[in-house]
Structures are given as C-alpha cells and as structure tokens.
Design a protein around this motif. Structure first.
Motif, PDB file in Angstrom:
ATOM      1  N   LYS A   1     -20.857  66.822   5.389  1.00 37.03           N
ATOM      2  CA  LYS A   1     -20.192  67.594   6.671  1.00 37.03           C
ATOM      3  C   LYS A   1     -18.774  67.334   7.077  1.00 37.03           C
ATOM      4  CE  LYS A   1     -24.155  69.987   6.525  1.00 37.03           C
ATOM      5  NZ  LYS A   1     -23.929  71.434   6.134  1.00 37.03           N
ATOM      6  N   GLY A   2     -18.532  66.071   6.709  1.00 39.00           N
ATOM      7  CA  GLY A   2     -17.120  65.384   7.353  1.00 39.00           C
ATOM      8  C   GLY A   2     -17.206  65.165   8.858  1.00 39.00           C
ATOM      9  N   VAL A   3     -18.493  64.736   9.350  1.00 41.16           N
ATOM     10  CA  VAL A   3     -18.335  64.356  10.968  1.00 41.16           C
ATOM     11  C   VAL A   3     -18.786  63.143  11.017  1.00 41.16           C
ATOM     12  CG1 VAL A   3     -19.362  66.789  11.426  1.00 41.16           C
ATOM     13  CG2 VAL A   3     -20.991  64.963  10.813  1.00 41.16           C
TER      14      VAL A   3
ATOM     15  N   THR B   1     -13.517  68.766   4.720  1.00 46.63           N
ATOM     16  CA  THR B   1     -14.168  68.817   3.525  1.00 46.63           C
ATOM     17  C   THR B   1     -14.125  70.230   2.838  1.00 46.63           C
ATOM     18  OG1 THR B   1     -16.157  69.050   4.318  1.00 46.63           O
ATOM     19  CG2 THR B   1     -15.505  67.019   3.883  1.00 46.63           C
ATOM     20  N   LYS B   2     -13.248  71.099   3.214  1.00 44.90           N
ATOM     21  CA  LYS B   2     -13.122  72.340   2.945  1.00 44.90           C
ATOM     22  C   LYS B   2     -12.681  72.423   1.363  1.00 44.90           C
ATOM     23  CE  LYS B   2     -10.233  76.417   3.779  1.00 44.90           C
ATOM     24  NZ  LYS B   2      -9.012  76.854   4.806  1.00 44.90           N
ATOM     25  N   MET B   3     -11.909  71.584   0.731  1.00 45.05           N
ATOM     26  CA  MET B   3     -11.219  71.719  -0.600  1.00 45.05           C
ATOM     27  C   MET B   3     -12.044  70.850  -1.434  1.00 45.05           C
ATOM     28  SD  MET B   3      -9.228  73.864  -0.487  1.00 45.05           S
ATOM     29  CE  MET B   3      -8.130  73.791  -2.101  1.00 45.05           C
TER      30      MET B   3
END
Length: 98
Positions: free
Chosen positions: A77-79, A90-92
């Motif tokens: 999740k990138g948290v 972490t969108k790409m």
C-alpha cells in the motif's frame, strides 16, 4: 516500511550492537549481570508469540511490533506500518496480490 517519525518508536532488538558507542539498543547498566542465574531472570525474557495481540488491519496477520499493518501490506500500500501515513507512491508499481 516505517516513516521517519515512527522510527524512534521501534522497539529494541534482542542482540545488542557490536559497537557500543552510539548504539541505541544497549542497556545502560553495561548489559547482563555477572554470575546471573538465568532461571530466576527468565520472567523478563522476550516471547515472540506470547504477548502480541496486535493484528494487521488488512490481512489480520499477527504484527510483531506496535503497529497497524504487517510489513507485506504496508509495502504493497506504500504506507507506514505503525501510523498508516502515506510514505511511498506505488501507483506505477507492478505488484501481485501474493
């Protein structure tokens, strides 16, 4: 994955650092006592499964330190694992669910 603010809250590791100058996980009294009876001091030992009741908010897996997310869910999740603040975009990223 932990943010800079929560890095100070991380608990100490069991094994002290090899270099004691500036190490953050060294006890102040110089370590363990001389001729210490291990059977009597057993009550203060670290238990990996005994006291932890914290679970990940996403996958319900047991978390080893005080936090909201396990390491796998926090990275995907990138948290931050402790406070839940967005740390990484972490969108790409190409990530799988496994």
């Amino acid at each position: 994955m932990v943010c800079d603010k929560c890095e100070k809250k991380l608990s100490k590791v069991i094994v002290p650092d090899k270099w004691k100058d500036g190490a953050r996980n060294v006890t102040e009294g110089g370590g363990r006592k001389v001729n210490e009876n291990k059977l009597l001091s057993k009550k203060n030992r670290w238990t990996p499964y005994g006291t932890c009741t914290t679970k990940c908010m996403i996958c319900k897996q047991q978390v080893h330190q005080d936090g909201k997310y396990c390491h796998t869910c926090a990275y995907s999740k990138g948290v931050c694992a402790m406070c839940g603040k967005q740390v990484l975009d972490t969108k790409m990223y190409k990530q799988s669910n496994v």
